[in-house]
Design a protein around this motif. Sequence first.
Motif, mmCIF file in Angstrom:
data_model
loop_
_atom_site.group_PDB
_atom_site.id
_atom_site.type_symbol
_atom_site.label_atom_id
_atom_site.label_comp_id
_atom_site.label_asym_id
_atom_site.label_seq_id
_atom_site.Cartn_x
_atom_site.Cartn_y
_atom_site.Cartn_z
ATOM 1 N N PRO A 14 10.257 113.209 19.239
ATOM 2 C CA PRO A 14 11.693 113.948 18.803
ATOM 3 C C PRO A 14 12.849 113.055 18.722
ATOM 4 O O PRO A 14 12.888 112.176 19.798
ATOM 5 N N TYR A 15 13.651 113.211 17.778
ATOM 6 C CA TYR A 15 15.024 112.458 17.779
ATOM 7 C C TYR A 15 15.598 113.125 18.637
ATOM 8 O O TYR A 15 15.999 114.022 19.163
ATOM 9 N N GLN B 18 13.465 97.713 11.085
ATOM 10 C CA GLN B 18 13.015 98.577 9.966
ATOM 11 C C GLN B 18 11.862 97.791 9.247
ATOM 12 O O GLN B 18 11.022 98.527 9.075
ATOM 13 N N PHE C 69 4.900 113.233 4.998
ATOM 14 C CA PHE C 69 6.367 112.807 4.827
ATOM 15 C C PHE C 69 6.697 111.805 3.885
ATOM 16 O O PHE C 69 5.773 110.688 3.952
ATOM 17 N N MET D 253 5.510 103.337 9.203
ATOM 18 C CA MET D 253 5.921 104.549 9.996
ATOM 19 C C MET D 253 6.460 105.459 8.837
ATOM 20 O O MET D 253 7.696 105.121 8.243
ATOM 21 N N PHE D 254 5.909 106.516 8.796
ATOM 22 C CA PHE D 254 6.414 107.521 7.724
ATOM 23 C C PHE D 254 7.369 108.526 8.370
ATOM 24 O O PHE D 254 8.280 109.077 8.029
ATOM 25 N N VAL D 255 7.185 108.807 9.728
ATOM 26 C CA VAL D 255 8.003 109.786 10.569
ATOM 27 C C VAL D 255 7.702 109.304 11.915
ATOM 28 O O VAL D 255 6.574 109.253 12.377
ATOM 29 N N PRO D 256 8.410 109.115 13.029
ATOM 30 C CA PRO D 256 8.283 109.072 14.356
ATOM 31 C C PRO D 256 7.520 110.298 14.875
ATOM 32 O O PRO D 256 7.800 111.230 14.408
ATOM 33 N N PHE E 174 13.149 102.752 3.738
ATOM 34 C CA PHE E 174 13.884 103.620 4.448
ATOM 35 C C PHE E 174 15.298 103.904 3.846
ATOM 36 O O PHE E 174 15.940 104.645 4.176
ATOM 37 N N ASP E 175 15.598 103.123 2.511
ATOM 38 C CA ASP E 175 16.802 103.108 2.171
ATOM 39 C C ASP E 175 16.730 103.270 0.512
ATOM 40 O O ASP E 175 15.599 103.455 0.058
ATOM 41 N N LYS F 174 24.720 110.074 21.992
ATOM 42 C CA LYS F 174 26.143 109.758 21.427
ATOM 43 C C LYS F 174 26.418 108.643 21.923
ATOM 44 O O LYS F 174 26.417 108.202 23.135
ATOM 45 N N CYS G 7 15.522 106.606 0.485
ATOM 46 C CA CYS G 7 16.737 107.053 0.078
ATOM 47 C C CYS G 7 17.255 106.747 -1.100
ATOM 48 O O CYS G 7 18.056 105.863 -1.321
ATOM 49 N N PHE H 278 19.163 111.867 18.998
ATOM 50 C CA PHE H 278 20.502 111.796 18.336
ATOM 51 C C PHE H 278 21.580 111.481 19.744
ATOM 52 O O PHE H 278 22.544 112.380 20.034
ATOM 53 N N PHE I 137 13.147 103.896 17.190
ATOM 54 C CA PHE I 137 13.888 104.525 16.246
ATOM 55 C C PHE I 137 14.468 105.950 16.516
ATOM 56 O O PHE I 137 15.830 106.400 16.184
ATOM 57 N N PRO J 40 9.202 108.843 3.164
ATOM 58 C CA PRO J 40 10.501 108.142 3.116
ATOM 59 C C PRO J 40 10.989 107.377 2.405
ATOM 60 O O PRO J 40 10.612 107.179 1.051
ATOM 61 N N ILE K 32 13.375 114.150 6.570
ATOM 62 C CA ILE K 32 12.677 113.476 7.885
ATOM 63 C C ILE K 32 13.508 113.103 9.222
ATOM 64 O O ILE K 32 13.168 113.527 10.211
ATOM 65 N N MET K 33 14.755 113.021 8.904
ATOM 66 C CA MET K 33 15.731 112.601 10.036
ATOM 67 C C MET K 33 17.123 113.173 10.128
ATOM 68 O O MET K 33 17.804 112.730 11.064
ATOM 69 N N HIS L 131 19.427 105.621 13.867
ATOM 70 C CA HIS L 131 19.106 104.507 12.910
ATOM 71 C C HIS L 131 19.235 105.136 11.455
ATOM 72 O O HIS L 131 18.284 105.618 10.969
ATOM 73 N N MET L 132 20.342 105.041 11.093
ATOM 74 C CA MET L 132 20.414 105.794 9.621
ATOM 75 C C MET L 132 20.286 104.507 8.593
ATOM 76 O O MET L 132 21.385 104.123 8.159
ATOM 77 N N CYS L 133 19.211 104.136 8.158
ATOM 78 C CA CYS L 133 18.909 102.877 7.625
ATOM 79 C C CYS L 133 19.766 103.062 5.894
ATOM 80 O O CYS L 133 20.231 102.300 5.638
ATOM 81 N N PRO L 134 19.884 104.263 5.519
ATOM 82 C CA PRO L 134 20.448 104.236 3.949
ATOM 83 C C PRO L 134 21.991 103.851 4.106
ATOM 84 O O PRO L 134 22.530 103.302 3.188
ATOM 85 N N THR L 135 22.687 103.925 5.401
ATOM 86 C CA THR L 135 24.084 103.447 5.283
ATOM 87 C C THR L 135 24.276 102.167 6.107
ATOM 88 O O THR L 135 25.396 102.005 6.375
ATOM 89 N N GLU M 101 11.423 119.610 12.731
ATOM 90 C CA GLU M 101 11.640 120.412 14.076
ATOM 91 C C GLU M 101 11.972 121.760 13.608
ATOM 92 O O GLU M 101 12.177 122.545 14.778
#
Lengths: 231, 179
Positions: free
Chosen positions: A124-125, A110, B145, A118-121, B178-179, A129, B149, A127, A91, B147, B88-89, A96-100, B138
């Motif tokens: 660290p993210y 997922q 948390f 998994m509530f939060v990894p 997560f969505d 490119k 959306c 991001f 993740f 999760p 969260i992210m 991994h932008m699950c909502p979109t 961060e």
Amino acid sequence: MSTIQFTIDGKPCTGKSGQTIVEAAKDNGIYIPTLCHFEGLKPAGSCRICTVKVGGRFMAACTTPVTEGMVIENKTSELEDYRKAIIEMLFVEGNHMCPTCEKSGNCELQALGYRYMMFVPRFPYLFPKRELDASLPKIIIERNRCVQCLRCVRSMTTSDGKKIFGMVNRGGHIHINVDRELAKNMSDEQAQKAMDLCPVGSILKKEVGFVVPIGKRKYDAMPIGSEIEKA
Amino acid sequence: MSKPVVATASLAGCFGCHMSLLDIDERILKLIELVEFNKSPIDDIKTFTKQCDIGLIEGGCCNSENVENLRLFRKHCKVLIAVGECAIMGGLPAMRNGIPVKECLEEAYLNCPTVDDNIIPNDDELPMILDRVYPCHEIVKIDYFLPGCPPRADLIWEALVALLTGKELNLPYEVVKFD
């Protein structure tokens, strides 16, 4: 084929010689999580979600064959935490932008996140490119979501056996790419097959999306693997 | 005994998580019996008037004001909860994380087909945009948390009740998404 006796977490199981641990476990109603593995494809053993312990050693259950008298540890707190850690790493190392995501609700990564709560990894993210390629006629390649499972590389070939997908670079720079000429000639059926094979939303069939309403998607109501555990 | 105090904030979010909190339907009457609200868009209290027990944070940090607000919440809340994917992210706003800020601003204020002023806003009153969108944990320590959306109303409700009553949280599969 001869019958093999072995145990998973102390439960006596039977399998056939030549079966992998994942396959044999499934026949005994035991779910071992997999991600890069896809039934019918030659196992790659690349994601390590299926890691089990045999004789004190970690092994990929999708590539290791069962043997007579094997004592397999599967659902121990140690292994479950390692598996969760792998999911978390996957993740954070992609975007991994699950909502979109069009694959949300039908995504295996997922679904594993849900199964392992998994509530939060813990990591660290990053991001990273990554480039998206929407220039092909039938498919979109969304590298932000790729988990390098190699399912598309292993399975998608033309009728004369040429590979449509391939991996480029190594390590952290690795990404999927396509043979553009071969990909241009993909049929609708092949595009659908590629999308269905991809465990995440990295290969998408163009001009469709969000077809199944929220609540009716594959992993909305039941956790991944529950179909094996119920049987 | 006085009631536990709850504060809420929407940082780089869309208020969807606050909407989901309101989506607890008639349980909102029970919630008012259980807690008292302090700084929150729900009661329009703009500044903290006392120390709070629970802070609910929606959205990540995309500008300097979000960071200040989040630090203020950390200072005033015993327990801080990141509510929703953006907190969260980074969520949707974090889709700009791979694009340099200059390019984002130029696209939004100079090159976009519907703008005609062609000025990138730069006033002292405006918060500074950050180099990327940061998840809340961060910036400050986050205790829990939730999760989603948005996070399902049942998840927010169950989590709040568990925290307020000290009972174990037993969540059905359907509420963690997560969505």
